[in-house]
Design an enzyme around this catalytic site. Structure first.
Site, PDB file in Angstrom:
ATOM      1  CD  GLU A   1      -1.065  -3.584  15.117  1.00 21.52           C
ATOM      2  OE1 GLU A   1      -1.111  -3.094  13.972  1.00 21.52           O
ATOM      3  OE2 GLU A   1      -1.918  -3.377  15.981  1.00 21.52           O
TER       4      GLU A   1
ATOM      5  NE  ARG B   1      -2.459  -1.528   3.421  1.00 20.44           N
ATOM      6  CZ  ARG B   1      -2.317  -2.767   3.893  1.00 20.44           C
ATOM      7  NH1 ARG B   1      -2.720  -3.796   3.161  1.00 20.44           N
ATOM      8  NH2 ARG B   1      -1.799  -2.985   5.077  1.00 20.44           N
TER       9      ARG B   1
HETATM   10  P1  AMP Z   1       4.546  -1.865  11.639  1.00 24.29           P
HETATM   11  O1  AMP Z   1       5.783  -2.487  11.083  1.00 24.29           O
HETATM   12  O2  AMP Z   1       4.125  -2.489  12.929  1.00 24.29           O
HETATM   13  O3  AMP Z   1       4.687  -0.349  11.751  1.00 24.29           O
HETATM   14  O4  AMP Z   1       3.356  -2.192  10.645  1.00 24.29           O
HETATM   15  C1  AMP Z   1       3.131  -1.425   9.535  1.00 24.29           C
HETATM   16  C2  AMP Z   1       2.707  -2.260   8.343  1.00 24.29           C
HETATM   17  O5  AMP Z   1       1.681  -3.187   8.659  1.00 24.29           O
HETATM   18  C3  AMP Z   1       2.164  -1.363   7.267  1.00 24.29           C
HETATM   19  O6  AMP Z   1       2.613  -1.849   6.016  1.00 24.29           O
HETATM   20  C4  AMP Z   1       0.665  -1.468   7.406  1.00 24.29           C
HETATM   21  O7  AMP Z   1       0.042  -1.496   6.155  1.00 24.29           O
HETATM   22  C5  AMP Z   1       0.412  -2.769   8.154  1.00 24.29           C
HETATM   23  N1  AMP Z   1      -0.437  -2.606   9.340  1.00 24.29           N
HETATM   24  C6  AMP Z   1      -0.068  -2.822  10.631  1.00 24.29           C
HETATM   25  N2  AMP Z   1      -1.081  -2.611  11.485  1.00 24.29           N
HETATM   26  C7  AMP Z   1      -2.135  -2.238  10.732  1.00 24.29           C
HETATM   27  C8  AMP Z   1      -3.502  -1.859  11.051  1.00 24.29           C
HETATM   28  N3  AMP Z   1      -3.952  -1.835  12.318  1.00 24.29           N
HETATM   29  N4  AMP Z   1      -4.295  -1.491  10.022  1.00 24.29           N
HETATM   30  C9  AMP Z   1      -3.828  -1.505   8.747  1.00 24.29           C
HETATM   31  N5  AMP Z   1      -2.582  -1.854   8.388  1.00 24.29           N
HETATM   32  C10 AMP Z   1      -1.729  -2.226   9.360  1.00 24.29           C
END
Ligand code: AMP
Length: 177
Positions: free
Chosen positions: A99, A62
């Site tokens: 996450e 995205r």
């Molecule tokens: P992070 O590495 O934990 O910052 O996760 C970010 C990545 O995971 C991004 O590419 C987001 O598209 C996806 N992502 C993580 N949590 C969510 C959420 N609650 N809603 C949508 N996308 C998420």
């Protein structure tokens, strides 16, 4: 462009996706509203046009959507950070925690601009693990990650603690799930 665009209304929130306990912030609902998508790209341009950015790295998948029109409009090179096994050329890779899960991300090493000021773009920043993995790839490739942009920020997941020495800018923040 209205400065007061209600981006919150344009973002679909999906509880328990992709698994129980996660509130998913879905940016596809921005993409079907041209005014909302335009607001995002125009805001990115305002935030970064005077920052001396040499190149942008977009995070699969995205992040690609927001980085591509931004780069085209500002005349900047666009590099892709992709899931393992997708890029055909010589790559460097890093693994990181999400996450919800674990992943490995790769970049074409030859495209990383030596000494360049690089902006990292994704749709959402949660724990910051993905952005930090890409920042490490950039440094290993000889570039300088100078900032990260995401449309949505989840500061309660403490992304700032994961990031090594560059600021994050977001268009909207949510403070709980
Ligand atoms: P992070 O590495 O934990 O910052 O996760 C970010 C990545 O995971 C991004 O590419 C987001 O598209 C996806 N992502 C993580 N949590 C969510 C959420 N609650 N809603 C949508 N996308 C998420």
């Amino acid at each position: 462009m209205a400065e007061t665009f209600d981006l919150d209304k344009a973002i679909r929130k999906v509880p328990d996706f992709p698994k129980a306990g996660i509130l998913f912030y879905d940016i596809t609902s921005i993409l079907v509203q041209p005014a909302a998508f335009r607001f995002c790209i125009d805001s990115m341009i305002k935030l970064y046009r005077d920052e001396g950015i040499a190149a942008v790295v977009a995070i699969e998948s995205r992040g690609f959507i927001f980085a591509a029109p931004f780069c085209e409009k500002l005349g900047l090179p666009l590099l892709l950070a992709r899931k393992k096994g997708k890029l055909p050329g010589k790559t460097i890779s890093a693994s990181y925690d999400l996450e919800y899960g674990k992943a490995e991300i790769e970049m074409h090493v030859a495209d990383i601009p030596e000494g360049g000021r690089v902006l990292i773009v994704d749709d959402l920043i949660a724990t910051g693990g993905t952005v930090e993995a890409v920042a490490q790839l950039l440094r290993r490739g000889g570039a300088n990650p100078v900032g990260a942009f995401a449309v949505v920020g989840l500061p309660f997941l403490e992304y700032s603690k994961s990031l090594s020495g560059f600021p994050v800018k977001t268009l909207i923040e949510y403070h709980g799930e």
